[in-house]
Design a protein around this motif. Structure first.
Motif, PDB file in Angstrom:
ATOM      1  N   CYS A  29       7.340   7.286   3.310  1.00 64.07           N
ATOM      2  CA  CYS A  29       7.113   7.209   1.869  1.00 64.07           C
ATOM      3  C   CYS A  29       6.309   8.441   1.445  1.00 64.07           C
ATOM      4  O   CYS A  29       5.208   8.666   1.949  1.00 64.07           O
ATOM      5  N   CYS A  32       2.882   7.520  -0.247  1.00 69.50           N
ATOM      6  CA  CYS A  32       1.861   7.061   0.707  1.00 69.50           C
ATOM      7  C   CYS A  32       1.580   8.119   1.772  1.00 69.50           C
ATOM      8  O   CYS A  32       0.575   8.044   2.464  1.00 69.50           O
ATOM      9  N   CYS A  48       8.059  -0.502  -0.940  1.00 70.61           N
ATOM     10  CA  CYS A  48       7.027   0.014  -0.029  1.00 70.61           C
ATOM     11  C   CYS A  48       5.926  -1.043   0.009  1.00 70.61           C
ATOM     12  O   CYS A  48       5.076  -1.115  -0.879  1.00 70.61           O
ATOM     13  N   GLY A  52       1.261  -0.439   1.430  1.00 73.89           N
ATOM     14  CA  GLY A  52       1.936   0.702   0.818  1.00 73.89           C
ATOM     15  C   GLY A  52       1.735   0.726  -0.693  1.00 73.89           C
ATOM     16  O   GLY A  52       1.001  -0.078  -1.268  1.00 73.89           O
ATOM     17  N   CYS A  53       2.442   1.666  -1.345  1.00 76.30           N
ATOM     18  CA  CYS A  53       2.197   1.928  -2.763  1.00 76.30           C
ATOM     19  C   CYS A  53       2.892   0.908  -3.670  1.00 76.30           C
ATOM     20  O   CYS A  53       2.672   0.899  -4.878  1.00 76.30           O
TER      21      CYS A  53
HETATM   22 ZN   LIG Z   1       4.603   4.009  -0.516  1.00 77.76          ZN
END
Ligand SMILES: [Zn+2]
Ligand SMILES: [Zn+2]
Ligand SMILES: [Zn+2]
Ligand SMILES: [Zn+2]
Length: 357
Positions: A29, A32, A48, A52-53
């Protein structure tokens, strides 16, 4: 290179498309700046997930089509940053060429990760950095090299037998895909960071690149080889051929060093002494080299870090470090833990746009 924890606690590696422990799909990603486990959404996209984001993402087209990439992208059917930078691929219906091209793309993602870590805006520079991976045919032969931001690597380099033959012929301690890419990308680094800006200084450290001109120096090198005392002034035999090759070899060595030090800091907590000083980085690297080479010898492998760094070579490495680390965010402790540095705008020495993508 860093490794990353999966949501299940297992380790995700830079090239993983799936967690080997829990089976979750994963990918790189950009937001991230790490490999993350993703969760399918109701409409066939991926999220994600976990730490994660949270963005809704898709797999890079080269993953869905050729299993040649693990990056995540914003919308289905598009290419990731790395894959966009490839302007020529071989005939991918040929399974052998497909395999070699995958190996190239994998090595290229590592190169670009390293440039990102340094904060070098390879997409926004003028010219941007792009790649061609042609395969020879009966009547077409391709030369590995760099020209105006375009790195060309002949796909035969991804054939390990061919590569080993060439390594022996040229008396090289290493010959690797990532090494080729770092060397050729370093010619591009010279173009965007040195040419027309710091050539005088460059000449002082590496020698005057006009005397003798490149076209004269190279045939002479291939005929006569390096001078006997090349190790006192150069990082490799080939670096003795011309100041441009000296820079490319030295900068490639520097990129290798950063990649290794980042990996070792992350995996073993072995950090170079505080401060971002080339001498300290080199000292740590050389100390590591002694141990790593012994490990390789214990396994019957060639030396991992074969280079001997003389005082003159250390000065060249220090100059490259100063040149390339200007935009580098906190390192090594901060590397890879936060977001990607914003791609830096390249120096706009040329008014015209570089090759398109
Ligand atoms: Zn992410
Ligand atoms: Zn897992
Ligand atoms: Zn991709
Ligand atoms: Zn070169």
């Amino acid at each position: 290179m860093l490794t990353y924890p999966c949501r299940c606690g297992a380790t995700l590696f830079f090239e993983n498309v799936r967690c080997l422990a829990c089976g979750r799909d994963c990918g790189w990603c950009d937001a991230c700046r790490r490999v993350v486990a993703v969760e399918p959404t109701d409409n066939g996209a991926w999220r994600c997930a976990g730490q994660g984001c949270g963005a809704t993402l898709a797999f890079c087209k080269n993953r869905t089509q050729y299993d040649a990439c693990n990056a995540l992208v914003d919308s289905p059917g598009s290419f990731c940053r790395s894959c966009q930078a490839t302007t020529l691929a071989p005939n991918l219906d040929d399974p052998e060429l497909l395999g070699r091209w995958r190996a190239m793309e994998t090595a290229k993602r590592r190169l670009l990760y390293g440039l990102d870590t340094l904060g070098i805006g390879w997409e926004a520079s003028n010219p941007p950095l792009t790649f061609r991976f042609p395969a020879d045919t009966a009547d077409e032969h391709h030369t590995t090299g760099h020209q105006d931001g375009v790195v060309t690597i002949n796909l035969k380099e991804a054939d390990s037998v061919e590569r080993e033959r060439a390594r022996q012929r040229f008396g090289e301690p290493h010959r690797t895909l990532i090494g080729h890419l770092r060397h050729e990308a370093s010619h591009w680094l010279w173009q965007v960071f040195v040419q027309g800006q710091r050539e005088g200084e460059f000449g002082f450290v590496f020698g005057d690149h006009n005397r003798p001109p490149y076209a004269e120096a190279m045939p002479r090198y291939y005929e006569q080889g390096p001078p006997d005392d090349w190790q006192e002034r150069h990082i490799s035999r080939y670096a003795a051929s011309h100041p441009w090759e000296d820079f490319a070899e030295t900068a490639a060595f520097y990129l290798d060093m950063r990649a290794v030090l980042e990996t070792v800091a992350h995996q073993f907590g072995y950090h170079p002494p505080a401060g971002d000083d080339a001498g300290a980085l080199l000292a740590t690297y050389q100390q590591l080299g002694v141990g790593l080479n012994e490990v390789n010898r214990a396994l019957g492998l060639t030396d991992a870090l074969p280079e001997v760094v003389s005082k003159r070579v250390a000065d060249k490495v220090a100059w490259v470090h100063e040149l390339l680390s200007q935009n580098t965010p906190a390192w090594p402790n901060g590397a890879g833990t936060g977001r990607a540095p914003a791609p830096a705008a390249g120096p706009s020495r040329r008014g015209a746009a570089g090759p398109g993508r």
